[in-house]
Design an enzyme around this catalytic site. Sequence first.
Site, PDB file in Angstrom:
ATOM      1  N   ASP A   1      -5.618  -7.259 -12.336  1.00 50.97           N
ATOM      2  CA  ASP A   1      -6.074  -8.316 -12.628  1.00 50.97           C
ATOM      3  C   ASP A   1      -7.152  -7.308 -13.642  1.00 50.97           C
ATOM      4  O   ASP A   1      -7.854  -8.015 -14.998  1.00 50.97           O
ATOM      5  CB  ASP A   1      -6.879  -9.093 -12.870  1.00 50.97           C
TER       6      ASP A   1
ATOM      7  N   ASP B   1      -3.912  -6.899  -6.193  1.00 51.27           N
ATOM      8  CA  ASP B   1      -5.017  -7.053  -5.984  1.00 51.27           C
ATOM      9  C   ASP B   1      -5.284  -8.921  -5.260  1.00 51.27           C
ATOM     10  O   ASP B   1      -4.138  -9.475  -5.444  1.00 51.27           O
ATOM     11  CB  ASP B   1      -5.940  -7.494  -7.415  1.00 51.27           C
TER      12      ASP B   1
ATOM     13  N   ASP C   1      -8.037 -11.798  -5.634  1.00 47.53           N
ATOM     14  CA  ASP C   1      -7.937 -12.463  -6.745  1.00 47.53           C
ATOM     15  C   ASP C   1      -7.951 -12.220  -7.784  1.00 47.53           C
ATOM     16  O   ASP C   1      -8.311 -11.373  -8.656  1.00 47.53           O
ATOM     17  CB  ASP C   1      -9.895 -12.698  -6.513  1.00 47.53           C
TER      18      ASP C   1
END
Length: 278
Positions: A213, A12, A14
């Site tokens: 995250d 990922d 961000d």
Amino acid sequence: MSAESIECWLTDMDGVLVREQEPLPGAAELLEQWRRADLPYLVLTNNSIYTARDLAARLRNSGLVVPEERIWTSALATAKFLANQVDPHANTRGTCFVVGEAGLTTALHEAGFIMSEVDPDYVVVGETRNYSFEAITRAVRLIRDGARFISTNPDATGPSPEGVLPATGAITSLITKATGRKPYVVGKPNPMMFRSALNRLGAHSMHTAMIGDRMDTDIIAGMEAGMHTVLVMSGVSSRADIADYPFRPNRIIDGVHELLDEPLNGDDEDPLDSRGGA
């Protein structure tokens, strides 16, 4: 799966590589480590606003070197999915009415689709900062008239310096309420986005790791796609959040700096320690 057996990486963006346009510790070094080792990888994002070229430039401004061919967005995954849905024996190209930005329309154009407001095959809704009542009304009417309803991602909100913004999932909920039809959602947590990324790399899930995250998108989709999953604590998830889910990532780390072959800033902790893994 041991770290040595991982041949490909998905990550990922961000909360893993950047946070508010600032690179996170170890991100630049990890990308360089993959480049030196000639390891295939893709940076994934559910955001469909930007083209891969745009995102490569934004990352470069943050100090991270990611070629555009190493970026896989929900817009690209959606275009790939729809291209596979079109009858190869049809004499006409597929048509779409799009509520979204350049990242989505560009991906669909490159996949061979024609943008149309007249009896389109699909209504495709993605991220935009300029949702208009007119466009949403048009989408509702076209779906009620038979167009198939597609969404790039389910995210209900997105970040901004001023606070949260309504995002794709919020708009598709509005359209669903008006039409009685739910969209097919291509982006995370649909593992299809990961499978399309694996196909892009020519990789197998058995030897691929996913770094994310979020338990509710990155980790569950990675798990369902059969990949090794790595949860980082540098984004939205905390260790306390993990107990809320009936599944676990294979590994939990504070940040991507723990994946470096050489410790960052003199940290002598073993970077291959699978602390917190299931």
